[in-house]
Design an enzyme around this catalytic site. Sequence first.
Site, PDB file in Angstrom:
ATOM      1  CB  SER A 101      -0.948  -0.033   1.208  1.00  0.00           C
ATOM      2  OG  SER A 101      -1.923   0.969   1.109  1.00  0.00           O
ATOM      3  CE  LYS A 141     -15.215  13.326  -6.824  1.00  0.00           C
ATOM      4  NZ  LYS A 141     -15.917  14.336  -5.975  1.00  0.00           N
TER       5      LYS A 141
END
Length: 245
Positions: A101, A141
């Site tokens: 991540s 987004k």
Amino acid sequence: MKTKIFHLAVMLAIIAGTNIVFAGQNDVYIIQVADAISPGTADFIKSGIKTAEENGAACVIIELDTPGGLAESMRLIVQNILASKVPVVVFVYPGGARAASAGVMITMAADVAAMAPGTNIGAAHPVGAGGKEIDKTMSEKVINDMVAQAKSVAEKRDRNAKWVEDAIRESVSVTETEALKENIIDLVATDTDDLIKQLNGREIKDRGILKLDDVKKVTIKETLRTKILKTISNPNIAYILLMIG
């Protein structure tokens, strides 16, 4: 007047000579991160890089093992790495460690990215607090924003921008061998000593050549402030406290 000018010139020469020696020090500053990425982690790395700069270190090595963490903290770390006055090396270490991540972007931002045998990198798809999925519109987004940043950083460091996009959009993950083959990282090293040996004499883009003969390793220690900040800002702890509240 001529005597004063002469003395001034001598003092300037001494100062200049001192600076040259100071800048030539080959101390390597090591920052060990084995936790989720949080405001505490960002503060620790920022202060570690600043200390290395102030002491004229040859480079900074961030030994990284993280499952990921907060996006804003990751951005602050990336900004500090890119703005560092000394070369920053991110080393996914030890064996069994991961740069998942947020760890992906931190690794990609390094002047030199390295991994140890038995490590992996990837799975950078963003999730909400506590591992929850983000609303579809918001998720799109966030993903597009992260992809744009990650690709920009990867291109700046001449690394595989297509792969980092896949790591974010598709959560792909690779081993150290695959990462080296796919131009995601620059080196595979067994340990920190082996890494330093491989870094010695290496030319760093826009930085010059690393000279690490007879190197001295300096490990940055966490202050009490850092430990407290890391604890209360850990994404998992923060989520639990939020649930209790």
